[in-house]
Design a protein around this motif. Sequence first.
Motif, mmCIF file in Angstrom:
data_model
loop_
_atom_site.group_PDB
_atom_site.id
_atom_site.type_symbol
_atom_site.label_atom_id
_atom_site.label_comp_id
_atom_site.label_asym_id
_atom_site.label_seq_id
_atom_site.Cartn_x
_atom_site.Cartn_y
_atom_site.Cartn_z
ATOM 1 N N ARG A 69 0.846 -1.193 0.000
ATOM 2 C CA ARG A 69 0.000 0.000 0.000
ATOM 3 C C ARG A 69 0.882 1.245 0.000
ATOM 4 N N ARG A 70 0.327 2.338 -0.493
ATOM 5 C CA ARG A 70 1.077 3.583 -0.568
ATOM 6 C C ARG A 70 0.941 4.384 0.716
ATOM 7 N N GLY A 71 1.989 5.149 1.010
ATOM 8 C CA GLY A 71 1.962 6.049 2.155
ATOM 9 C C GLY A 71 2.575 5.447 3.408
ATOM 10 N N PHE A 72 3.269 6.303 4.179
ATOM 11 C CA PHE A 72 3.883 5.906 5.440
ATOM 12 C C PHE A 72 3.552 6.953 6.501
ATOM 13 N N ARG A 73 3.424 6.504 7.738
ATOM 14 C CA ARG A 73 3.091 7.411 8.835
ATOM 15 C C ARG A 73 4.300 8.272 9.208
ATOM 16 N N ASP A 74 3.998 9.437 9.776
ATOM 17 C CA ASP A 74 5.066 10.327 10.245
ATOM 18 C C ASP A 74 5.898 9.654 11.331
#
Length: 250
Positions: free
Chosen positions: A140-145
């Motif tokens: 999946r795309r995106g990573f948490r800060d």
Amino acid sequence: MLSRIELHRYNQAVLAVHATPSLAQWSANLLHALRLVVSGDIAVVNWRGAEGVVATAYDPQGAIPAEINAAVHRYLHQNPLYLHRRGAPRSISDVLSRREWHRTDLYAEAYGRLGQEDGLALDIPLARSGVLTLNMTRARRGFRDTERLGLRLIEPHVQACWQRLQAQERLRAAAVAHGGATPGRLTAREREVLLWVANGLRNQQIAEQLGIRPATVKRHLENLYAKLGVAGRADARMLLERAATPAPAD
């Protein structure tokens, strides 16, 4: 801000890095630390040496077939972040839309065939030895800060551990060199004891590392002191560190 669970996992990652006993275990411990701070499918440690030598380790092992691994390195230039992630972790989704990403050969021949839609990576300079990249890919795309923060915070620990392991290898080489001297030839066990002395361990700690009694450590020390012609552990350590110190560059 890291949550309590994330802080615990970050602390475990730092411990895993610093617990690395030798260069042989370096990649495995880094892969474990990476998984603790960033969630994903495939963890990657890529080391690029100063002379262009590249070494890559994956977790899980065998996750990347040989032909896909070759494609990854063949099309690395299509990743706009490659070797441009110093100082802060960055992801593919930071700079490429899904459509742009899917148009690349890197995705078609490598990431896409593995079902990996994104990757978060950090490039860590290792003195004059090159660059180490920690990379986590996932479907999946995106990573948490907080994942980015955890990865960034382990950078100084990775660098400190690398420096320790390099110094340890120099000490080991110097110990072997002293072991080859005649007539005071050191045994393999005496070289092990000398190496731990050079790393600052006391007799009890050395005994625990080697699985022997402190009295046996003391006997090995007495023998190697005589062979090296030194009065005690401080002199032995100074002698070995002097032998292990690299010559200054011209």
